[in-house]
Structure formats: structure tokens, C-alpha cells
Enzyme design. Structure first.
Site, mmCIF file in Angstrom:
data_model
loop_
_atom_site.group_PDB
_atom_site.id
_atom_site.type_symbol
_atom_site.label_atom_id
_atom_site.label_comp_id
_atom_site.label_asym_id
_atom_site.label_seq_id
_atom_site.Cartn_x
_atom_site.Cartn_y
_atom_site.Cartn_z
ATOM 1 N N LEU A 1 0.641 -1.273 0.007
ATOM 2 C CA LEU A 1 0.072 -0.145 0.005
ATOM 3 C C LEU A 1 0.802 1.011 0.062
ATOM 4 O O LEU A 1 0.721 2.392 0.665
ATOM 5 C CB LEU A 1 -0.842 0.071 1.261
ATOM 6 C CG LEU A 1 -1.932 -1.199 1.073
ATOM 7 C CD1 LEU A 1 -2.835 -1.291 2.335
ATOM 8 C CD2 LEU A 1 -2.896 -0.890 -0.047
ATOM 9 N N ARG B 1 3.082 -4.571 4.439
ATOM 10 C CA ARG B 1 3.939 -5.448 5.788
ATOM 11 C C ARG B 1 3.878 -4.338 6.939
ATOM 12 O O ARG B 1 4.093 -5.210 8.293
ATOM 13 C CB ARG B 1 5.405 -5.248 5.187
ATOM 14 C CG ARG B 1 6.405 -6.182 6.089
ATOM 15 C CD ARG B 1 7.508 -6.259 5.493
ATOM 16 N NE ARG B 1 8.165 -4.966 4.861
ATOM 17 C CZ ARG B 1 9.427 -4.809 4.432
ATOM 18 N NH1 ARG B 1 10.156 -5.909 4.161
ATOM 19 N NH2 ARG B 1 9.978 -3.574 4.203
ATOM 20 N N SER C 1 1.126 2.248 -16.257
ATOM 21 C CA SER C 1 1.621 3.579 -16.115
ATOM 22 C C SER C 1 0.811 4.749 -16.016
ATOM 23 O O SER C 1 -0.377 4.480 -16.289
ATOM 24 C CB SER C 1 2.365 3.761 -17.572
ATOM 25 O OG SER C 1 2.667 5.123 -17.904
ATOM 26 N N LYS D 1 6.495 -1.643 -21.088
ATOM 27 C CA LYS D 1 6.316 -0.747 -20.184
ATOM 28 C C LYS D 1 7.755 -0.044 -19.898
ATOM 29 O O LYS D 1 7.781 1.123 -20.003
ATOM 30 C CB LYS D 1 5.870 -1.304 -18.723
ATOM 31 C CG LYS D 1 6.056 -0.320 -17.566
ATOM 32 C CD LYS D 1 5.105 0.948 -17.702
ATOM 33 C CE LYS D 1 5.718 2.047 -16.648
ATOM 34 N NZ LYS D 1 5.660 1.781 -15.423
ATOM 35 N N HIS E 1 8.073 2.043 -22.985
ATOM 36 C CA HIS E 1 7.246 3.356 -22.753
ATOM 37 C C HIS E 1 7.910 4.132 -21.805
ATOM 38 O O HIS E 1 8.053 5.588 -22.185
ATOM 39 C CB HIS E 1 5.946 2.818 -21.776
ATOM 40 C CG HIS E 1 5.263 4.130 -21.167
ATOM 41 N ND1 HIS E 1 5.836 4.549 -20.150
ATOM 42 C CD2 HIS E 1 4.166 4.498 -21.589
ATOM 43 C CE1 HIS E 1 5.051 5.671 -19.658
ATOM 44 N NE2 HIS E 1 3.976 5.513 -20.417
ATOM 45 N N ASN E 2 8.695 3.779 -20.856
ATOM 46 C CA ASN E 2 9.415 4.600 -19.892
ATOM 47 C C ASN E 2 10.696 5.308 -20.748
ATOM 48 O O ASN E 2 10.897 6.455 -20.368
ATOM 49 C CB ASN E 2 10.059 3.980 -18.806
ATOM 50 C CG ASN E 2 8.709 3.696 -17.660
ATOM 51 O OD1 ASN E 2 7.710 3.810 -17.981
ATOM 52 N ND2 ASN E 2 8.946 3.401 -16.501
ATOM 53 N N GLU F 1 9.480 8.104 -22.687
ATOM 54 C CA GLU F 1 8.841 8.865 -21.767
ATOM 55 C C GLU F 1 10.371 9.826 -21.640
ATOM 56 O O GLU F 1 10.385 11.045 -21.312
ATOM 57 C CB GLU F 1 8.610 8.484 -20.487
ATOM 58 C CG GLU F 1 8.175 9.379 -19.188
ATOM 59 C CD GLU F 1 7.883 8.597 -17.956
ATOM 60 O OE1 GLU F 1 8.325 8.887 -16.964
ATOM 61 O OE2 GLU F 1 7.088 7.725 -18.167
#
Length: 466
Positions: A11, A34, A128, A182, A185-186, A189
Site C-alpha cells: 500500500l 507489511r 503507467s 512498459k 514506454h518509460n 518518456e
């Protein structure tokens, strides 16, 4: 008590946002972190969505809270933490339970984890869009068994960004295909951001525009061919003021760019694939150089500051045209790399679908991607820069790119990505280049041999071989 349809472990910023997105779309979700207090705070702050969220404080309760066959999304840092969590979960799971790694994993790690799963369902998906995208609709690139993707696609497409009624989420191929896409993609970017930073430098240092004027330029560009998320936020960043001093925000930010490694992975993998991505490589190098602030200061002390004032040598329209050409070239390099990987890894990567998935939610979303998807659908084997639409754009704009790069060089304005893009363009439009000299040199010192224009075969040598 009914069980959750899906679980999410981790989270942090992205994980929390994605969990709220899943709940917001009507799916019950179990969550675990955790650090127990993080889980408690997340559930407490979830507001009306809390009724769809089951917070748990140990792995056993977390697994028990999910309906079988279970689906668990991991949102933990790339590397060892992913392996550790998989190892901790596996003894608690059934053989048909699905684990999804949705972090920024290196696709080689995803390939390995897929093999180690030994037939148990495992997906690696690229996500993303940053925190806002994770919360309200990211771009999602899936990799792994198609059956595993289909099993959870109703959730992933529901939480993804939407473009003209189409979800920006799709299956890319087996094993690490999603994480590979991905990474590229980066890489794009990185190059796109670097090119924008370079024209920002021309406006600030070469033209003497203030931050408000620069912000206005980006705002105007976002209503034209350059309309994109990165141009939109460049307008907002350039126009922002610092809350502590009231000064323009950019004037108080150190020019040392951070990175998490995905752009570097793209540049490294491009070398393995023999895929030329010079704009991406230049952008990665530029971030590395930016971090060396003391050395750059030493260099200025030794050589003096560059004479950056352009004295009217360029105008804003030329900068816009240069950026249009540069953007096309860096996307063309990225898609060419994806095509190379598709062949090398037997993935059959769907290039038009990749362009469509990137149209919304992700960081490189741009109005150009509609036309890129069309061009790739018409001829997926053709480099984007040769397609009818983008070849026309390059004919129209490459002279401006040439002028901008030339004037930047003359006035000491660093422009690594745009100049690399221009060099790529010139190399790709030159039928006979200069590698004949390199082949002659290689044969001279290593007897490597060469091919000839007038005869078949590959093992010819110069007179020195006698």
C-alpha cells in the site's frame, strides 16, 4: 462474510491508489501491507469505499479473505522484494491462484518468475500513469499466459483509462512482454521529457523568456500537434510558484534529475537487440550528467559559461516544429525496438494495440498516438518515420529541427536528445553511409572480412591480407 474478488499487497503510493481505483469500480478487495499501521490508516482514510475494502494484518488472513481461485496483485518495489513476497505467498496459495506483479519489474526478472511458477498462474503487468493514473485510470500492459489475463481482464479493463470508450489495457504476450513494453514506454518518456527540457533551455537561456512566458508557450503548444500530457504539465510546472518563497518554482529546483532505472534498462536492452534508440540513450546519459553537479560547476570554472544568447537566431515556431520532429523520431525508435523484441522473443507484440493503450492514462499519452496506431495497423513492419503521415510531418519539420540543433551548438546550449534524433533521421535517410570505412578498418586490424557491392559473399579482404 463474503470474500473479496481480488487482493492487493503493498500500500505504497501506487498500491494504495490502485486499490482505491479497484474498489471505486465496484470490486471488493482485500489489502495487506507489511507495516500494519499503513494498512489501518489506508482503511480509515478510504471514506465511502471502505465498505468494499477488507484490511488484513498478516498474510494468512489476507489470503483467507480472497475468494478462490484467488487473484493477488503485488505492488512492491522491483527486485528482491517481489521474490520475497512470492516466496512468502506460495505456501499459502492453491495451484490455480494467480499472482500479478504490477510493479516496475525488469522483464528478464518477469521471465524468470514465470518459469519458476512452474505452471502456476503468473502475470507481469506494466502500469503507467503515476499516482493519479493508478487512482483514476492507468494504462495497463499485460504479459503472461493469455488464459490468466482473460481471467482478470474484466477488472483490469474496468480500472484502466478509457479512450473513446476503449479501455487502455490489453494483453501483450507471454512471460515478460508486458513489462518489456512498459520499459520501452518509460524509455520514450525519458526522451520526450529530455527534448521538452532542451527547448525549455533554449527559451530560458537562449531567448531570455521568463517563466510565465515559457508557461504560455507550452499552453499554446498543447492546443496543437504537440498536445500531450507532458506538454500540459510542462505548462503547469513552468507557471507554478514556490510556496515557501513565492519565487517561480523552477528557479528553486536543482537541475539534477532522478531516475528509477527503467530508462536505463531500455537503453541496455536496445543494445542487446541491436535496436538503434539514440534519443533514448542520450536522455539517459543526460540524466546521469545532470546528477554530476560539482563536475559541471568545475567545467564552467575552467572553460567559462557558454555564450547562450541566441540574438534572435530562432523563433518559437521553429522550436515547436523541432519538437514535433523530435517526438516522431523518438516514438519511431521505441516502436522499432518493440518490433525487434517481438521477433527475437517470439512474442508477436501487437504494435497498433500498444499505441492505442498509450492514448490515455499513461505518461506519454499524446494526440499523435491515434495516427501512430493507424499507421502501425496499415503496415506494422514499417518504421513509423516512413509511414505516409509521419514522413510528411518530418519533411515539413526537419529543417526546423536542423536549425534548432545547429544554433544550440553554436551558442553552447546542450541538446543531446534532439541532436541524437536528428542524427538518427539523417542516418536513416542516407542510402550509402560511411560504414565501408569501418569495415575496411576492421578487416585491416582483425581480418574480419567484408561484403562487396559487385560480388556475392561475405569473406572478402583488402590487399593487406596478402
Amino acid at each position: 462474510m463474503s470474500k473479496s474478488e481480488i487482493g492487493l499487497l503493498g500500500l505504497g503510493t501506487m498500491g494504495a491508489a490502485l486499490a482505491l481505483n479497484i474498489a471505486d469500480k465496484g470490486f471488493d478487495i482485500a489489502v495487506f501491507n507489511r507495516t500494519t499501521q499503513v494498512t489501518r490508516d489506508f482503511a480509515k482514510d478510504a471514506g465511502d469505499l471502505a465498505q468494499r475494502i477488507t484490511p488484513t494484518e498478516n498474510l494468512k488472513d489476507f489470503v483467507a479473505a480472497i475468494a478462490t481461485p484467488r487473484t493477488i496483485i503485488l505492488m512492491v518495489p522491483a527486485g528482491d522484494p517481489v521474490d520475497q513476497q512470492i516466496a512468502a505467498l506460495r505456501p499459502l496459495l492453491d495451484d490455480d491462484d494467480l499472482i500479478i506483479d504490477a510493479g516496475n519489474a525488469n522483464f528478464h526478472d518477469t521471465n524468470r518468475r514465470a518459469a519458476e511458477a512452474d505452471g502456476k498462474p503468473f502475470l507481469g503487468i506494466g502500469v503507467s500513469g503515476g499516482e493519479d493514473g493508478a487512482r483514476h485510470g492507468p494504462s495497463i500492459m499485460g504479459g503472461g499466459p493469455r488464459a490468466a489475463w482473460d481471467r482478470v481482464a474484466h477488472i483490469l479493463t474496468a480500472i484502466a483509462a478509457q479512450h473513446d470508450g476503449t479501455a487502455c489495457a490489453t494483453w501483450m504476450g507471454q512471460d515478460g512482454a508486458g513489462h518489456f513494453v512498459k520499459a520501452v514506454h518509460n524509455g520514450i518518456e525519458y526522451a520526450d521529457m529530455q527534448m521538452i527540457a532542451e527547448v525549455y533551455g533554449v527559451m530560458r537561456d537562449g531567448m531570455g523568456l521568463d517563466y510565465t512566458q515559457i508557461s504560455d508557450v507550452f499552453e499554446a503548444w498543447n492546443n496543437g500537434p504537440l498536445a500531450s500530457y507532458l506538454i500540459e504539465i510542462s505548462h503547469k510546472v513552468a507557471g507554478a510558484n514556490d510556496s515557501l518563497t513565492g519565487a517561480p518554482l523552477l528557479s528553486v529546483i536543482r537541475d539534477a534529475a532522478g531516475q528509477k532505472g527503467t530508462g536505463r534498462w531500455t537503453a541496455i536492452e536496445a543494445q542487446h537487440l541491436a535496436a538503434p534508440v539514440p534519443a533514448i540513450e542520450a536522455a539517459v546519459a543526460a540524466r546521469n550528467i545532470s546528477a554530476r553537479t560539482a563536475l559541471r560547476a568545475q567545467g564552467q570554472d575552467i572553460f567559462g559559461a557558454a555564450p547562450v544568447s541566441l540574438n534572435g537566431a530562432l523563433d518559437i515556431d521553429q522550436l515547436e516544429q523541432a519538437l514535433i520532429a523530435g517526438k516522431i523520431l523518438c516514438y519511431a525508435q521505441g516502436f522499432d525496438m518493440i518490433a525487434r523484441a517481438s521477433d527475437d522473443f517470439s512474442w508477436a507484440l501487437p504494435l497498433p494495440d500498444i499505441a492505442r493503450v498509450w492514448r490515455a492514462g499513461c505518461i506519454i499519452r499524446s494526440v499523435m498516438l491515434d495516427d501512430m496506431a493507424t499507421a502501425l495497423a496499415e503496415n506494422p513492419d514499417e518504421n513509423l518515420m516512413f509511414s505516409k503521415r509521419f514522413a510528411g510531418d518530418l519533411r515539413e519539420n526537419h529543417m526546423a529541427l536542423r536549425q534548432v540543433v545547429a544554433q544550440a551548438a553554436l551558442h553552447g546550449l546542450p541538446m543531446p536528445a534532439l541532436s541524437s534524433g536528428l542524427a538518427y533521421f539523417d542516418a536513416m535517410r542516407t542510402a550509402r553511409g560511411t560504414a565501408d570505412m569501418i569495415q575496411g578498418q576492421r578487416d585491416y586490424f582483425g581480418r574480419h572480412g567484408f561484403m562487396r557491392l559487385d560480388r556475392d559473399g561475405t569473406d572478402f579482404h583488402g590487399p593487406w591480407a596478402d
